[in-house]
Design a protein around this motif. Structure first.
Motif, PDB file in Angstrom:
ATOM      1  N   TRP A 298       0.816  -1.223   0.000  1.00 28.03           N
ATOM      2  CA  TRP A 298       0.000   0.000   0.000  1.00 28.03           C
ATOM      3  C   TRP A 298       0.841   1.260   0.000  1.00 28.03           C
ATOM      4  CZ3 TRP A 298      -4.426  -0.404  -1.936  1.00 28.03           C
ATOM      5  CH2 TRP A 298      -5.212  -1.530  -1.733  1.00 28.03           C
ATOM      6  N   PHE A 301       2.048   1.530  -3.577  1.00 29.77           N
ATOM      7  CA  PHE A 301       0.988   1.944  -4.504  1.00 29.77           C
ATOM      8  C   PHE A 301       0.692   3.437  -4.357  1.00 29.77           C
ATOM      9  CE2 PHE A 301      -0.997  -2.573  -4.605  1.00 29.77           C
ATOM     10  CZ  PHE A 301       0.000  -2.966  -5.488  1.00 29.77           C
ATOM     11  N   LEU A 302       0.639   3.930  -3.126  1.00 27.84           N
ATOM     12  CA  LEU A 302       0.366   5.352  -2.910  1.00 27.84           C
ATOM     13  C   LEU A 302       1.482   6.219  -3.480  1.00 27.84           C
ATOM     14  CD1 LEU A 302      -1.038   5.302   0.740  1.00 27.84           C
ATOM     15  CD2 LEU A 302      -2.314   5.724  -1.358  1.00 27.84           C
ATOM     16  N   GLY A 305       1.204   6.202  -7.221  1.00 22.62           N
ATOM     17  CA  GLY A 305       0.035   6.982  -7.633  1.00 22.62           C
ATOM     18  C   GLY A 305       0.294   8.474  -7.582  1.00 22.62           C
ATOM     19  N   LEU A 308       2.732   9.499 -10.442  1.00 22.14           N
ATOM     20  CA  LEU A 308       2.077   9.592 -11.748  1.00 22.14           C
ATOM     21  C   LEU A 308       1.184  10.830 -11.828  1.00 22.14           C
ATOM     22  CD1 LEU A 308       1.124   5.853 -12.371  1.00 22.14           C
ATOM     23  CD2 LEU A 308       2.976   7.157 -13.437  1.00 22.14           C
ATOM     24  N   ALA A 309       0.472  11.123 -10.738  1.00 17.89           N
ATOM     25  CA  ALA A 309      -0.389  12.314 -10.724  1.00 17.89           C
ATOM     26  C   ALA A 309       0.444  13.584 -10.879  1.00 17.89           C
ATOM     27  CB  ALA A 309      -1.200  12.357  -9.429  1.00 17.89           C
TER      28      ALA A 309
END
Length: 393
Positions: A298, A301-302, A305, A308-309
């Motif tokens: 997790w 993944f955060l 994320g 990419l943002a």
């Protein structure tokens, strides 16, 4: 009554002569013999007390010697508070020596019965080795049952057996008639609803003969694979240890288990069952491999994320800065509309910087457009348009 006369003529009453006491007449030799007999009687009483104590330890059926799921987590939390950072390095053996054994010696019962005097019926039988890290062991069990609505009662040998001296352990493990079926492990497994295999990074489970025994009996009782959970790191899932090489703290235990298993199956057949189980394990939804990727998935993944943002935002920002978007207006479709757009653009270019386009009178704009439409595109240059604008506004 006897009276004595003193020289000072004062008479006193002498003590009466009592009948002789047997204890007073007893010689020193007889007195020592009696003390010896008393000591022997006390020793016999101690032996009887020890026998009664051992009976008390075994009064619960093995399948009732369980701790609840919440009690395991509470035990974990208390151990961590007690030992601080050192706790994270403790194996199951360390936990038994430092915490469980002292409680057993004081309460004269197994730790599970110390917590639950009336006993708890087994739900999940835990097969594992004592070389594992205790914190990882608890996390592995937690990963199986953390989402279940009803938490199970856990049969864990360290808590379910009286942790005393070697004689105490041997007496419990051998069972009443020294048959495997009467051992506490097999009796508890027979009553369990689930078979939970807790793997670890230190020791291959099936290099230990009792784990082999528990797996074969679990298969015989129809618990594999539908009632089996596999958890913990799969470090040894490709190992190929033979049952003949499996170890035990007691040579008698290993001989007893092998004699039982090999009376029904050849060594190759036992190994084949173990290998098939290692390869297949349990359904994939039950596999909880606590690798570093699984543990930190997790946060990873955060991070990905957010990365990419951020890259997407920067790409859009630079694209709009270098190439500003065109005005969201419809393209003129008639000659009159094109003239109006041209006039508006000319006004924008020639008005003073302090002027604002929306203050330009619509009537004046219409007049200019009409004159331009009638007299042609060159009838009004920028200077004339500026003069006309000043007159009309």
């Amino acid at each position: 009554m006897v009276w004595n006369t003193r020289s000072n003529n004062s008479a006193k009453r002498s003590l009466p002569i009592k009948p002789s006491n047997p204890m007073r007449r007893m010689s020193i030799e007889n007195l020592g013999k009696s003390i010896k007999d008393i000591g022997k009687s006390i020793k016999d009483i101690g032996k009887c007390h020890k026998t009664v104590t051992k009976m008390e330890k075994l009064e619960l059926h093995p399948s009732m010697c369980c701790i609840s799921y919440d009690q395991l987590l509470e035990f974990r939390d208390n151990s961590q508070l007690l030992y601080g950072n050192a706790y994270h390095k403790f194996t199951m053996r360390d936990i038994v020596d430092r915490i469980i054994k002292p409680v057993c010696q004081k309460s004269k019962t197994c730790y599970a019965q110390h917590l639950n005097p009336e006993g708890l019926k087994v739900s999940a039988f835990i097969t594992h080795t004592w070389d594992e890290n205790f914190q990882t062991f608890v996390e592995s069990i937690e990963s199986v049952f953390e989402t279940t609505f009803k938490k199970p009662n856990l049969w864990i040998c360290a808590f379910a057996l009286f942790q005393g001296d070697e004689e105490d352990i041997k007496e419990q493990v051998e069972g009443k008639d020294q048959s495997l079926e009467m051992s506490p492990f097999v009796q508890a497994l027979k009553e369990a609803d689930f078979f939970v295999v807790v793997r670890n990074e230190t020791t291959d489970l099936y290099s230990r003969i009792w784990c082999v025994c528990e797996l074969i009996f679990a298969m015989d009782y129809g618990m594999v694979p539908d009632k089996t959970y596999v958890t913990g790191p799969g470090t040894f899932e490709n190992a190929s240890t033979s049952c003949l090489e499996a170890k035990s703290w007691s040579k008698e235990d290993k001989d007893r288990i092998l004699n039982h298993l090999l009376s029904k199956l050849a060594p190759e057949e036992v190994d084949e069952k173990i290998q098939a189980f290692r390869a297949k394990g349990a359904p994939s939804r039950l596999l909880k491999d606590k690798s570093w990727l699984q543990r930190y998935k997790w946060p990873i993944f955060l991070f990905v994320g957010f990365l990419l943002a951020g890259l997407t935002f920067l790409s859009v920002y630079f694209a709009t800065t270098n190439n500003p978007p065109a005005p969201l207006t419809d393209a003129p479709t008639t000659y009159e509309e094109r003239v109006i757009d041209e006039v508006r653009e000319m006004i924008r270019k020639n008005l003073p910087e302090s002027a604002e386009l929306h203050k330009f009178d619509e009537e004046a704009l219409s007049w200019v457009v009409e004159k331009r439409l009638k007299e042609g595109e060159d009838s009004y240059n920028d200077e004339k348009l500026r003069t006309q604008y000043a007159l009309l506004t």
